[in-house]
Write a protein that holds these residues in place. Structure first.
Motif, short mmCIF file in Angstrom:
data_model
loop_
_atom_site.label_atom_id
_atom_site.label_comp_id
_atom_site.label_asym_id
_atom_site.label_seq_id
_atom_site.Cartn_x
_atom_site.Cartn_y
_atom_site.Cartn_z
N HIS A 1 24.94 -28.19 -3.12
CA HIS A 1 25.01 -29.65 -2.94
C HIS A 1 25.48 -29.97 -1.52
O HIS A 1 25.23 -31.04 -1.01
N SER B 1 22.69 -32.96 -1.69
CA SER B 1 22.35 -33.54 -3.00
C SER B 1 22.25 -35.07 -2.98
O SER B 1 21.70 -35.65 -3.90
N VAL C 1 18.82 -31.93 -6.44
CA VAL C 1 18.98 -30.48 -6.54
C VAL C 1 18.79 -29.98 -7.98
O VAL C 1 18.32 -28.86 -8.19
N THR D 1 22.78 -24.78 -9.38
CA THR D 1 23.31 -25.51 -8.24
C THR D 1 24.83 -25.41 -8.23
O THR D 1 25.46 -25.10 -9.24
#
Lengths: 329, 676
Positions: free
Chosen positions: B27, B33, B38, B56
């Motif tokens: 992120h 992000s 994501v 993620t």
């Protein structure tokens, strides 16, 4: 010429066939170039198909049992529906199917037309050619109604395909045409069961290295000052043709021919296709050329490149059907 | 910020070649992000064949982030790892180490840049998400073809060669010696000191230039680890980082330490020549000492001028002079090389601002020699009917030139870069004149005053306060220097002054000083020898101005001082110290570790066509004559890939970038793309 074998075979001899599709006929002749060895071949093998040399009919082949032909050499690419049909038929009838010659392996000269559309090809062949007289603008049609009834001719494909694009191929023998000595070695290996495992990617009757390996000329490690065409200058006999400015495809071409052309003081035309595991012969050659131009400015490089007449025909002369370009889509 | 657990998915499918790929998408605390979805990317990637895990994380570079990667490698038996995060220049090494800690070969890792090349360059969330997916998909296909690699290791000969005996070379040699390194310092001239010896005082401190120089020379020559060779030039150099062999030729000095009556020897010499030390303002003998207090303190003979008449020999009774001395050659073995080849002042073209036509048009360098109490005039400015009363400085001569306005140099270019030292240098000299001769009227013609350095602006402030008149000219219409028909001063400088809205200025002058720029010293042979990258300004080019500021792309060769660009003495010394630290660090490693991304020749396929030899920019490929094939020197290869791209037989592959890897990546990138 051998006699026709009885249809069921059974005399213990190897049955071999040779077929031609989109090709010039040179491959058929090249097989004869094995010279006196042809007699040895006939001792161990019967020819069961060779339209160029003997009278076999389509129906004869259809009547053969499947896998009847031990080794079938198929030369020429696939340009139309008839050729594809025969290719499929021969695949069924043959134990070993070999793509023979540059057209069958890589498309060859006919595949240069892949850069054109069908309309373009027809226009050139049936309308624009200066020696033609076609006032009615007739073009061949797959189906024609005539006073004798419906006539059918094969469909013309938009692209020349390699044999391996149409059927599974066991071996490839590159070259335009394949050199007799290499072919004879391959036949002996075949008869003796010494060929590598079947795989359409396996090229036989040739070597992995490039033509430079067989070329006796000297490298002087100089960059290319300007490009010359063979008729524009006399090449120095002992010196690398590429360094002299002649576009010699040798470095990007599989060896096996014995560097025939360069020994005749002519640049290699690339008929054996890409060497080693290279896929795209033209790209390989262009990549090499780009790095060895003696051009300090972009303008100079452009000037030099402008002197290359017909780049596609030069770099992909025999391999258009195998190239990443694939011609016009 | 609290780390949030990311979404987690994966096809669970092992790829047919056994690849078990783990994809970790960062992120970056919202940096990525906020634009890229994501989670959606992770889900898409998780469907791909071979991807065992696609997840993620808030900050992958953090300890928990790296911990997650390590844990998943072990837990799921991952054998390929992809991190999609920031630029690889930032954290590629971080994650390679993470992967290595988990017991996986560090080169089975791929870094995808979805920050600088995706989230930071667009606000279009949909496009960014698609691009991120596409880039990672390409990496997935690429890593399937990765093979484990090992770093290269090369041992380092623990000695340094410093080329150039000016202030930068001296400082570099001193710093290296002080770190316990063996150093050879090679200077082309018979005397050390370079350009600094020609200065009088240094800005911004005002200290005596030769005193400062003398201190460094003292530290260098007294150090037992330093070997100083003057009067020597580099003939050729071979080898690679850790093992350079440099052949030098030492010109005969003609005099040696046994020479006692040095002044008598010089005085006896009947031959005169232009003294380059004073920029042509004085003459010197064929046997000479470059400057008072120079090192070595032994005269040298200029063989281009000496007629071998023997008068010096007679004057000293034959001791300490050898007119038949022969040049010597020797080979220096070193692990690293420091280039400190310096600069030359820009020499104005004939007629440029009247230079060469009017004797009272001089360069700043000449003025500095004239102001030097030990200079050709004992510190006096040129007299005509008295001291000059009107002096004009013109800035940016041979610097910041404009194509189409300024005359081209013999190399066909204009000197378009700022020479950085001349503004402060000119004001430094102007203030010195003002201090000595308060009655002199000084006018300063400039484009921009660039007294950029620490303490330099003071010179401008002082100059303004001291009544120096500033006239700003338009660089597209530079001032003209003409003879003055009126005759009170021999010269006239004309321009229009931008500060007064373009008012025409006509300023009589007794002396015009051209604040000339700097050009690199001509080292074209060394450039060829070490394959130095050269900038469009002809100065040597470092690998990266910020991240690797004193390194050349050729491993083991470092840059010190103004061979790299215009620098003042402060900057040159700082650069020299930097080069010394980098070199010392390298030598101290005893072994150098290098990335394994080098070219490899397939001996089965190579025909020895030598195309690669022609294209290799680093001379890293040689031909093995017995086998008739090309061989890549592992140490010399930088992994540039030129040969691999060039080889028409596909006999050269580059580790980390072989055809299968690159083609798989390209295919995946183009998948579904509309082709024209």
């Amino acid at each position: 010429m051998s006699e026709k074998t009885d249809k069921a075979g059974g005399n213990g001899k190897l049955k071999i066939g040779m077929y031609w599709a989109a090709s010039c006929g040179g491959c058929d002749i090249s097989l004869l170039e094995i010279g006196p060895h042809i007699l040895e071949l006939i001792e161990v093998a019967d020819v069961v198909l060779w339209p160029c040399a003997a009278d076999f009919k389509y129906q004869d082949v259809v009547n053969y049992p499947d896998q009847f032909i031990d080794v079938c050499f198929f030369n020429g690419g696939v340009r139309n529906s008839e050729q594809e049909e025969i290719a499929r038929l021969l695949r069924r009838k043959s134990k070993t199917l070999i793509a023979y010659g540059a057209c069958a392996t890589d498309g060859g000269i006919p595949a240069l037309a892949n850069t054109k559309t069908v309309e373009g090809i027809f226009a050139a062949s049936y309308h624009d050619c200066p020696s033609l007289d076609n006032p009615a603008h007739v073009e061949p049609q797959p189906i024609t109604q005539s006073e004798y009834g419906e006539l059918e001719i094969p469909r013309f494909y938009p692209q020349v395909l390699r044999l391996s694009d149409v059927v599974e191929v066991d071996y490839q023998i590159p070259g335009c045409p394949p050199q007799a000595e290499r072919v004879w070695e391959a036949i002996l290996a075949l008869v003796g069961g010494q060929l590598p495992a079947r795989n359409s990617a396996v090229k036989v009757a040739c070597f992995d290295k490039s033509v430079c390996d067989e070329c006796p000329r000297e490298k002087r490690k100089v960059k290319i000052k300007e490009f010359k065409r063979p008729h524009e200058a006399m090449a120095e006999a002992e010196w690398c043709l590429l360094e002299q400015g002649f576009i010699c495809m040798g470095p990007a071409t599989r060896s096996g021919c014995g560097a025939l052309c360069v020994k005749a003081n002519l640049p290699c035309r690339g008929c054996y296709g890409p060497s080693g595991e290279a896929q795209d012969q033209g790209a390989a050659m262009i990549g090499a050329l780009g790095s060895i131009l003696d051009a300090s400015t972009e303008e100079r490089a452009r000037e030099m490149i402008d002197h290359i007449v017909d780049p596609v025909g030069t770099f992909y002369r025999f391999t258009m059907a195998s190239s990443d370009l694939k011609g016009r889509r | 910020m609290v780390e949030t657990p990311g979404s987690c998915s994966g096809s669970g499918n092992e790829h047919e070649n056994g690849a078990r790929i783990g994809v970790f998408i960062c992120h970056c605390g919202g940096n990525i992000s906020d634009v890229v979805d994501v989670k959606r990317v992770a889900d898409e990637i998780g469907k791909l064949r071979g991807v065992v895990l696609s997840t993620t994380q808030m900050f992958l570079c953090s300890d928990p982030g790296q911990g997650l990667i390590e844990q998943k490698i072990k837990e799921l038996g991952l054998n390929r790892v992809i991190v999609a995060a920031c630029s690889p220049t930032l954290h590629q090494l971080t994650f390679r180490r993470t992967v290595a800690r988990a017991g996986l070969n560090q080169f089975l890792f791929e870094h995808v840049n979805v920050r600088e090349q995706v989230s930071w360059v667009t606000e279009d969330a949909e496009a960014a998400t698609q691009k991120a997916t596409r880039l990672i998909r390409a990496a997935v296909d690429r890593v399937k073809h990765l093979i484990p690699l090992d770093k290269r290791r090369i041992s380092i000969h623990p000695a340094a060669l410093v080329i150039g005996g000016g202030i930068a070379g001296l400082v570099a040699a001193r710093d290296l010696a002080q770190r316990g390194m063996k150093v050879t310092l090679v200077e082309k001239q018979p005397f050390l000191g370079g350009r600094v010896a020609q200065l009088h005082t240094l800005f911004p401190t005002g200290e005596d230039a030769r005193d400062a120089l003398k201190r460094v020379i003292e530290e260098v020559v007294s150090h037992e680890l330093v070997n100083v060779i003057t009067n020597a030039q580099i003939l050729d150099s071979e080898g690679v980082v850790g093992d350079f062999r440099t052949r030098i030729r030492i010109e005969p000095r003609g005099a040696n330490s046994q020479l006692r009556q040095r002044a008598s020897a010089v005085a006896a010499c009947p031959e005169q020549t232009i003294n380059e030390f004073d920029y042509g303002l004085s003459q010197r003998k064929a046997i000479y000492m470059a400057y008072p207090g120079c090192y070595p303190p032994i005269p040298a003979i200029d063989w281009n001028v000496c007629t071998k008449c023997g008068k010096c020999l007679w004057a000293v009774g034959g001791r300490g002079i050898n007119l038949a001395e022969q040049p010597r050659e020797m080979v220096l073995h070193s692990g690293i090389i420091v280039l400190a080849t310096g600069f030359d002042p820009y020499e104005p073209l004939y007629g440029e601002y009247g230079y060469g036509i009017f004797p009272r048009v001089i360069t700043l360098q000449q003025l500095i020699r004239l102001l030097d109490p030990l200079g050709p005039t004992g510190g006096r400015l040129p007299r005509n009917d008295g001291e000059p009363t009107r002096i004009a400085f013109i800035h940016c001569v041979g610097a910041r030139q404009i194509e189409g306005v300024n005359q081209r140099q013999p190399d066909g270019k204009v000197k378009d870069y700022c020479a950085r030292t001349c503004c402060t240098g000119a004001l430094h000299a102007a203030l010195e004149i003002r201090r000595r001769h308060p009655e002199v009227m000084i006018t300063d013609f400039y484009q921009d005053i660039r007294t950029y350095g620490r303490g330099h602006e003071t010179y401008y402030e002082q100059a303004s306060e001291a009544g120096i008149l500033f006239v700003r000219y338009d660089p597209r219409h530079p001032p003209r220097v003409e003879g003055n028909p009126k005759g009170d001063s021999p010269l006239l400088v004309r321009t229009s002054d931008l500060l007064t809205g373009g008012l025409d200025v006509e300023m009589p002058a007794d002396l015009v000083v051209l604040a000339t720029g700097v050009v690199p010293h001509d080292i074209s042979e060394l450039v060829g020898m070490y394959h130095c990258a050269v900038g469009s300004d002809s100065f040597l080019l470092e690998v990266h101005p910020k991240l690797r500021p004193v390194e050349l792309a050729v491993a083991g060769v470092f840059l010190a001082g103004s061979c790299q660009g215009p620098m003042d003495v402060t900057e040159a010394c700082a650069a020299a110290s930097a080069a010394a630290s980098k070199s010392a660090a390298l030598i101290a490693q005893a072994q150098v570790e290098m990335d394994p991304f080098i070219a490899k020749v397939d001996e089965e396929l190579c025909t020895g066509c030598q195309t690669c030899l022609t294209v290799c920019p680093y001379d890293a490929i040689t031909r093995d004559e017995t086998r008739g094939i090309a061989v890549v020197s592992e140490a010399r290869c930088t992994g540039c890939g030129t040969c691999a791209a060039t080889c028409p037989s596909n006999a050269i592959q580059q580790f980390g970038f072989n055809d299968a890897q690159v083609l798989a990546e390209v295919k995946a990138l183009l998948q579904g793309a509309a082709l024209g």
